[in-house]
Motif scaffolding. Structure first.
Motif, short mmCIF file in Angstrom:
data_model
loop_
_atom_site.label_atom_id
_atom_site.label_comp_id
_atom_site.label_asym_id
_atom_site.label_seq_id
_atom_site.Cartn_x
_atom_site.Cartn_y
_atom_site.Cartn_z
N GLU A 1 14.93 -9.20 22.46
CA GLU A 1 14.60 -9.65 21.14
C GLU A 1 15.39 -8.88 20.15
OE1 GLU A 1 10.71 -8.83 18.05
OE2 GLU A 1 10.47 -8.97 20.08
N ILE A 2 15.68 -7.48 20.43
CA ILE A 2 16.67 -6.97 19.53
C ILE A 2 18.15 -7.31 19.70
CG2 ILE A 2 18.01 -4.59 19.28
CD1 ILE A 2 15.01 -3.40 20.07
N VAL A 3 18.56 -7.72 20.78
CA VAL A 3 19.67 -8.22 21.06
C VAL A 3 20.11 -9.68 20.49
CG1 VAL A 3 21.56 -8.98 23.04
CG2 VAL A 3 19.91 -6.92 23.37
N LEU A 4 19.13 -10.34 20.56
CA LEU A 4 19.05 -11.82 19.85
C LEU A 4 19.51 -11.58 18.32
CD1 LEU A 4 16.60 -14.04 21.87
CD2 LEU A 4 19.07 -14.31 21.29
N ALA A 5 18.82 -10.26 17.94
CA ALA A 5 18.65 -10.52 16.34
C ALA A 5 20.13 -10.09 15.72
CB ALA A 5 17.58 -9.46 15.93
N VAL A 6 21.01 -9.34 16.61
CA VAL A 6 22.23 -8.71 16.29
C VAL A 6 23.31 -9.40 16.59
CG1 VAL A 6 20.86 -6.54 15.71
CG2 VAL A 6 22.07 -6.95 17.82
N CYS A 7 23.23 -10.44 17.39
CA CYS A 7 24.38 -10.98 18.24
C CYS A 7 24.65 -12.60 17.51
CB CYS A 7 24.10 -11.27 19.77
SG CYS A 7 24.18 -9.67 20.50
N ARG A 8 25.84 -12.93 17.84
CA ARG A 8 26.16 -14.07 17.37
C ARG A 8 25.54 -15.20 18.48
NH1 ARG A 8 32.29 -16.21 18.51
NH2 ARG A 8 32.72 -14.57 17.00
N SER A 9 25.80 -14.83 19.72
CA SER A 9 25.17 -15.49 20.92
C SER A 9 24.80 -14.65 21.94
CB SER A 9 26.13 -16.68 21.37
OG SER A 9 27.23 -16.08 21.75
N LEU A 10 23.85 -15.31 22.84
CA LEU A 10 23.50 -14.71 24.00
C LEU A 10 23.39 -15.72 25.10
CD1 LEU A 10 22.19 -11.98 25.56
CD2 LEU A 10 19.98 -13.04 24.95
N GLU A 11 24.09 -15.36 26.24
CA GLU A 11 24.12 -16.47 27.33
C GLU A 11 23.68 -15.80 28.58
OE1 GLU A 11 27.93 -18.00 27.70
OE2 GLU A 11 28.24 -18.51 25.52
N VAL A 12 22.91 -16.61 29.44
CA VAL A 12 22.21 -15.92 30.99
C VAL A 12 22.78 -16.97 31.84
CG1 VAL A 12 20.44 -15.03 32.16
CG2 VAL A 12 20.41 -14.71 29.69
N HIS A 13 23.39 -16.54 32.83
CA HIS A 13 24.06 -17.34 33.97
C HIS A 13 23.61 -16.75 35.25
CE1 HIS A 13 26.56 -19.64 31.30
NE2 HIS A 13 26.91 -18.43 30.57
N PRO B 1 25.83 -16.19 42.26
CA PRO B 1 25.40 -16.34 43.69
C PRO B 1 24.54 -15.22 44.22
CG PRO B 1 27.47 -17.10 43.46
CD PRO B 1 27.26 -16.68 42.02
N ALA B 2 24.94 -13.92 43.45
CA ALA B 2 24.38 -12.77 43.89
C ALA B 2 23.94 -12.38 42.67
CB ALA B 2 25.10 -11.65 44.93
N GLY B 3 22.65 -12.13 42.01
CA GLY B 3 22.03 -11.95 40.79
C GLY B 3 22.31 -12.62 39.39
N LYS B 4 22.63 -11.99 38.53
CA LYS B 4 22.69 -12.68 37.29
C LYS B 4 23.73 -12.07 36.18
CE LYS B 4 18.81 -10.56 34.93
NZ LYS B 4 18.71 -9.95 36.16
N ARG B 5 24.40 -12.78 35.11
CA ARG B 5 25.32 -12.26 34.34
C ARG B 5 24.74 -12.85 32.66
NH1 ARG B 5 30.18 -10.52 35.68
NH2 ARG B 5 29.90 -11.60 37.78
N ILE B 6 24.64 -11.67 32.02
CA ILE B 6 24.06 -11.76 30.70
C ILE B 6 25.29 -11.29 29.55
CG2 ILE B 6 22.61 -11.10 28.84
CD1 ILE B 6 20.64 -10.57 31.30
N THR B 7 25.59 -12.40 28.91
CA THR B 7 26.92 -11.96 27.67
C THR B 7 26.26 -12.25 26.38
OG1 THR B 7 28.27 -12.88 29.44
CG2 THR B 7 28.88 -12.62 27.13
N ALA B 8 26.50 -11.04 25.63
CA ALA B 8 26.21 -11.03 24.39
C ALA B 8 27.38 -10.77 23.58
CB ALA B 8 25.02 -10.06 24.04
N THR B 9 27.48 -11.77 22.48
CA THR B 9 28.63 -11.63 21.63
C THR B 9 28.39 -11.26 20.33
OG1 THR B 9 29.66 -13.49 22.82
CG2 THR B 9 30.78 -13.21 20.85
N ILE B 10 29.20 -10.18 19.83
CA ILE B 10 28.92 -9.66 18.41
C ILE B 10 30.26 -9.64 17.65
CG2 ILE B 10 28.54 -7.39 17.18
CD1 ILE B 10 27.78 -7.29 20.80
N ASP B 11 30.26 -10.29 16.55
CA ASP B 11 31.33 -10.53 15.55
C ASP B 11 32.00 -9.30 15.16
OD1 ASP B 11 31.36 -13.27 15.30
OD2 ASP B 11 29.73 -13.22 13.89
N LEU B 12 33.28 -9.06 14.81
CA LEU B 12 33.91 -7.89 14.63
C LEU B 12 34.01 -7.79 13.09
CD1 LEU B 12 36.86 -7.57 17.17
CD2 LEU B 12 35.29 -5.90 16.62
N VAL B 13 33.66 -8.80 12.50
CA VAL B 13 33.67 -8.99 11.12
C VAL B 13 32.47 -9.03 10.40
CG1 VAL B 13 34.80 -10.20 9.14
CG2 VAL B 13 35.87 -10.19 11.21
#
Length: 144
Positions: free
Chosen positions: A117-129, A132-144
């Motif tokens: 919930e916190i991550v979603l509030a501060v990031c441009r985007s959140l992706e969960v993929h 084959p073994a596990g998962k990968r979560i990527t959060a993107t934060i603007d530099l500007v």
């Protein structure tokens, strides 16, 4: 090497700049935050990309939340990749747990489980993929 600039004249990296680390145990959370700080300071010092204190704090918060979830819910190794590209920093965490996280709705009386919930509030985007073994979560934060 000439760098591109944003509309305020600040330097942006020409291509992706990244750092990846792998973790095996409980020290991962503090080490991950430390790696994020080093990555962002180097981004500014070595590549001329300004990093505000706000961005530093947000990236370290996101790293802390995502790596904490990995340590709590996924057995085994995990990895953290920080990548600066197109005016943003992506924080990617991979772990061995195949179940995808569920972002819960805001609930001020719930104790804990507010990380995504916190991550979603501060990031441009959140992706969960799923991987084959596990998962990968990527959060993107603007530099500007």
């Amino acid at each position: 090497m000439q760098q591109a600039a944003d509309d305020k004249g600040r330097a942006l990296p020409e291509g992706p700049i990244s750092l990846s680390v792998t973790f095996e145990g409980g020290e991962a959370i503090a080490r991950a935050r430390d790696h994020a700080g080093v990555f962002l300071r180097n981004l500014e010092r070595e590549h001329g990309v300004p990093v505000t204190e706000r961005v530093m704090n947000l990236v370290q918060l996101v790293v802390s939340e995502l790596v904490t979830n990995t340590r709590k819910y996924a057995p085994g190794p995990s990895s953290l990749t920080l990548r600066a590209h197109q005016g943003a920093v992506s924080v990617t965490v991979w772990d061995t747990e195949p179940r995808l996280p569920v972002v819960r709705g805001a609930d001020p009386v719930r104790v804990g489980q507010h990380g995504l919930e916190i991550v979603l509030a501060v990031c441009r985007s959140l992706e969960v993929h799923p991987e084959p073994a596990g998962k990968r979560i990527t959060a993107t934060i603007d530099l500007v």
